[in-house]
Design an enzyme around this catalytic site. Sequence first.
Site, mmCIF file in Angstrom:
data_model
loop_
_atom_site.group_PDB
_atom_site.id
_atom_site.type_symbol
_atom_site.label_atom_id
_atom_site.label_comp_id
_atom_site.label_asym_id
_atom_site.label_seq_id
_atom_site.Cartn_x
_atom_site.Cartn_y
_atom_site.Cartn_z
ATOM 1 N N CYS A 114 85.864 101.685 65.655
ATOM 2 C CA CYS A 114 84.630 100.955 65.373
ATOM 3 C C CYS A 114 83.968 101.608 64.173
ATOM 4 O O CYS A 114 84.480 102.547 63.600
ATOM 5 C CB CYS A 114 83.694 101.012 66.579
ATOM 6 S SG CYS A 114 83.228 102.693 66.983
ATOM 7 N N CYS A 172 83.632 105.388 63.944
ATOM 8 C CA CYS A 172 84.788 106.163 63.501
ATOM 9 C C CYS A 172 84.757 106.310 61.982
ATOM 10 O O CYS A 172 85.016 107.373 61.435
ATOM 11 C CB CYS A 172 86.081 105.478 63.922
ATOM 12 S SG CYS A 172 86.352 105.473 65.688
ATOM 13 N N ASP A 178 110.429 88.195 73.683
ATOM 14 C CA ASP A 178 110.962 89.519 73.964
ATOM 15 C C ASP A 178 110.327 89.925 75.300
ATOM 16 O O ASP A 178 109.340 89.344 75.724
ATOM 17 C CB ASP A 178 110.551 90.477 72.839
ATOM 18 C CG ASP A 178 110.825 91.919 73.194
ATOM 19 O OD1 ASP A 178 111.952 92.208 73.608
ATOM 20 O OD2 ASP A 178 109.907 92.747 73.059
ATOM 21 N N ASP A 226 107.611 92.392 69.930
ATOM 22 C CA ASP A 226 106.758 93.477 69.465
ATOM 23 C C ASP A 226 107.493 94.670 68.878
ATOM 24 O O ASP A 226 106.951 95.395 68.083
ATOM 25 C CB ASP A 226 105.858 93.962 70.607
ATOM 26 C CG ASP A 226 106.630 94.797 71.597
ATOM 27 O OD1 ASP A 226 107.760 94.397 71.927
ATOM 28 O OD2 ASP A 226 106.120 95.838 72.032
ATOM 29 N N ASP A 284 112.772 93.773 67.195
ATOM 30 C CA ASP A 284 112.563 92.335 67.160
ATOM 31 C C ASP A 284 112.344 91.835 65.744
ATOM 32 O O ASP A 284 112.373 90.636 65.497
ATOM 33 C CB ASP A 284 111.336 91.948 68.002
ATOM 34 C CG ASP A 284 111.539 92.241 69.469
ATOM 35 O OD1 ASP A 284 112.653 91.989 69.949
ATOM 36 O OD2 ASP A 284 110.608 92.731 70.116
#
Lengths: 787, 54
Positions: free
Chosen positions: A99, A102, A507, A681, A685
Site C-alpha cells: 500500500c 510501503c 491448470d 499460473d 503454463d
Amino acid sequence: MTAAVALQLPPSVAATQACCAHCGATAPAGARFCCGGCEAAYAIVRELDLDSYYLRRTLDPSRPPPRPDKVDVIEPAAYAEACGDNQYRIELAVHGLHCAACVWLVESVLGREPEVIRARLNATTGRLSLAWTGRREVADRLARRIAALGYRVAPIAADDARAIGDETAGLLRAMLVAGFAAANVMLLSVAVWAGAAGEMGAATRDLLHWISAAIALPALLYAGRPFARSAWSAIRAGHANMDVPITIGITLTALVSLHETALGGAHAYFESATMLVFFLLVGRYLDRRVRGRARSGVAHFLALSRVPAQVIRADGRLETVTPAALSTGDRMQVASGDRLPADGVLVSEATLIDTSLLTGEAMPRTVRRGALLHAGTVNLGPPIAVEVTAKGERTLVAEIARLVAEAEGGRAAYRMLADRVARRYAPTVHAIAAASFIGWIALAGADWRDAMLVAAAVLIITCPCALALAVPASGLVAASRLARAGTLLKSPTALERLAEIDTIVFDKTGTLTRGRPTLIRDGIADADLAAAAAIAAVSRHPLSRAVVEAASTVNPRTDVTEHPGLGLEAGAVRLGSRAFCGIDDRADAVGPELWLARPDHPPVRFRFEDPLRSDAVETVRRLQASGYRLALLSGDRPATVRHVAAELGIEDWAAGLTPAGKAARIAALAQHGARVLMIGDGLNDAPALAAAHASLAPALASDATSGAADAVFQGERLGAVVSLLDTARAAHRIARQNLLFALAYNAVAVPLAVAGGVTPLIAALAMSSSSMVVVGNALRLDRRRPA
Amino acid sequence: MNALLLLIPIALLLGLGGLALCLWAARSGQFDDLDGAGSRILFDDDKPIRRTKP
C-alpha cells in the site's frame, strides 16, 4: 481513511495476537516476531523513528507478507549509471509493495541515508529511481537496506526502463499539443461560422484562417506522427490499418485548407483535422498506459532472474560473480534459501528444491546427487554445491521465455476487427473521393479548386473518427470496468479474442486450487498439533508452514535439526516422512502427509490438501451452463488430478504434462477448430498460455506467466473468469453495433459530401455527433449489472 | 474588429502558457504515478528528504 482510524490505536495492538509485529504472518505465541529477519526490520523502522508505518499500512492478504528473506538480495552496483560529478543513479524494481505506506517507508528509510539525493518510488509500476553521491558501491548497501525491510529489490537495466516509458510519454505530449490546438482552432472557427451570416468581412475571415493554420499545421505535424509512423510501417508490410486513412485524411485536409486559405477561400477544415487527431490520441494514450503497466511487470521478472553466483575456486575460495561470468563446469555454492543463478547438476548429497517458479507446484522436491537443477528454483535445504551445465540463454527459464515468444509471434498475426474493416474501408473511401474530384470536373464542369474542396469534404466526413473510435471506445470501457473488478487486460486484441472463446482449459495447482497446502484438521488433537507446530516453526517447508498456520499457539523449540527431504528432529521427537519416523503403517497416502513420532505416544498422521478456490465448483458449473467446453491440463500426478477433475465435474483431463506438452495439447485443440482460453499460473503454463487463442493468469502467478497471458485477475475468486468472458462478449456486441452505426452514418454523409453539400460547419457537427453517439453507446457497457 | 488584433494574441499566449505548463508537468514525470500521487499527501513527513546542493 484507514490511516486516520488506525492512528488512534496504541502501537502494541499489532502484537497482541499471534501475529508478527513486522510482517503480520503467524508468529509463535508469546513472540512478537515470526523470525529474526522481521525482528531486524522492526528494529530498523523503530530506530529511524518511522513506526507510524505500522499504523498507516494496510496489508494486502493476497500478497506475500513483507518478510525479509535471504533470497534475492541482488547487488545492483554494476547497473548504476554515473551522472555528473561523483553522482550515480539507478532504477530498481521493488517487489512486495502492499500500500501507500510501503512506498512511504521505502522512500523515508532511503531518504535518511546521508548519501541519498533522490529516492522516488512509483507506486503504480513499483519502480524506484535512486540517486546518490559518493561511490558506486553505495547501491549495494541501499539495496540491502530495502531488502532488510522485507521487499525484494532487483536492478532494471536502464534501457529496459526507458523503452517502456518513452512511447507513453511521447503520446502524452502529442495529446497535450493536439488538445491545445483543437481548442484554440475551434474557438476561431466558431467565430468564422458565426460571422458567415454576414457581419464578418473577408479580410477578417482570412486573418482567422491564417491564425488557425499557424496553430494547426505545426500541431498536426507534431501530434500526427504516431499515426503516420504506424501507417507507414503498415503500408511497408503490405496491408492497411486504420492509421492509413487517418493519415491520408489529415494530410489532405490540412493541405487543401492551407491552399484555400492562401487563395482567400471561404472554407477551411483546420478544426476538423485537429479535433480528429486529439480524439484519437486520447484513446490511444489511455490504451497504452494500461498495457505499459503490464509490460513493466515482465521487465521486473527478467530483473529478478539476475542472481549473483558464488563460485567455488580450485583453492576453495568463494568468489561472487555475475551469472554471465559463469562458465560450464564451474562449481557454485548455493546457500540455504538462495535462488539458483544457472542450471546445474547437484554435487552435494541431497537437498530440497522449491520449483514453484517453474512449475507452479507449491511442494518442494527432494533431489539427490547428480540431479539436474534449474535456474530460478530455490534451495530450501542446507548449502549445496552445484556444477554448472547451462547459463543465461541456455537455461530452462530462458528456454520457456523462447517458447513464449515463438507462440506469441503466431498470435501477432491476429487481425483486429477494426483493422479488418479498415482494409476494405480505406481503398473505398479514397476511390470515392477521387471519383468525386474527377466527376465534378468532367460532368459538372467545375474548376479544379471546387472539385478539390468537394474531395476534401468527402475525406473529412468519412475520416474514420466514429469508425476509429467504435472499437477502442467499447474496449476501453470494458477494460476499465474489468480493472475495477480486479482483472487487468494486457493485450489490445484480448477482448475480441476472449469473445470468440468456446473451450476453456484450466491448470490445476494455483489456478483451480489455492496453490498451497492446508492441514486437514479432522481427528487431530490440539495437543498433538501444538507439539508438531513447536518443531515445525523453524522450517521453511510448505507443510511445516501449514502446520504452524493451523496451530493456535506455537512455542518453538530451539533444539530442532532439519534433515532435508526427510523431516525434523528435536530430541526424541520426530516430524517428517513415514520412513523418517519409522512408521510401519501401510495406509494409503492420497496427498502429502507428515508423521509425528514421540516416545510413549502413538504416531500421529497429519494429512494435507491443496483446497479448491472457494468458488471453483460454482464457476465451473456456470461456465458449463453457458456452453463452454472445459478441460484440465496439469503437470501433477494422475491420482491428484483425477480427484480434482471429479470434484469439479470436468471430464476431459490430462496429468503429468510438461510445459511443451501442454502447449502441444492446446495446439491440437486449436487444429480441430476450437478457440481455446488457457488459464494457468506456473511458468510451466507460460508456453500454453501463449499458444492458446486467449489466456488468463491469476495475479499471484510468476511474472513470466502474467507476461504471457492476455489478462490477469486478482484475488481469491475464480468467478472473475465468468465476468471476464461476459464483459468481453458484451464489449464485442457493442463494438459491432458501433461499427454498424459508423457505416450507416457514412452511407448518409458520403452522398451529401459528394453532392457538394458539406461545409466545414456541417463536417464538424457530423464528425463530433457521430463520435459522441459511438462513445455514448460504449458507455452503456458500464451500466450493465455485474454478472 | 481592431480589438481582435489584441485579443487573439493574448488568448493564444495564455493558451500557450497552459500548454507549456502541461508539457513541463509531463516531462517532469507528474503523470507517471497517478496511483501514488493520490496517497502521497496522506504521508506528510516531518523530516523530508534533504536536498544536498551539488
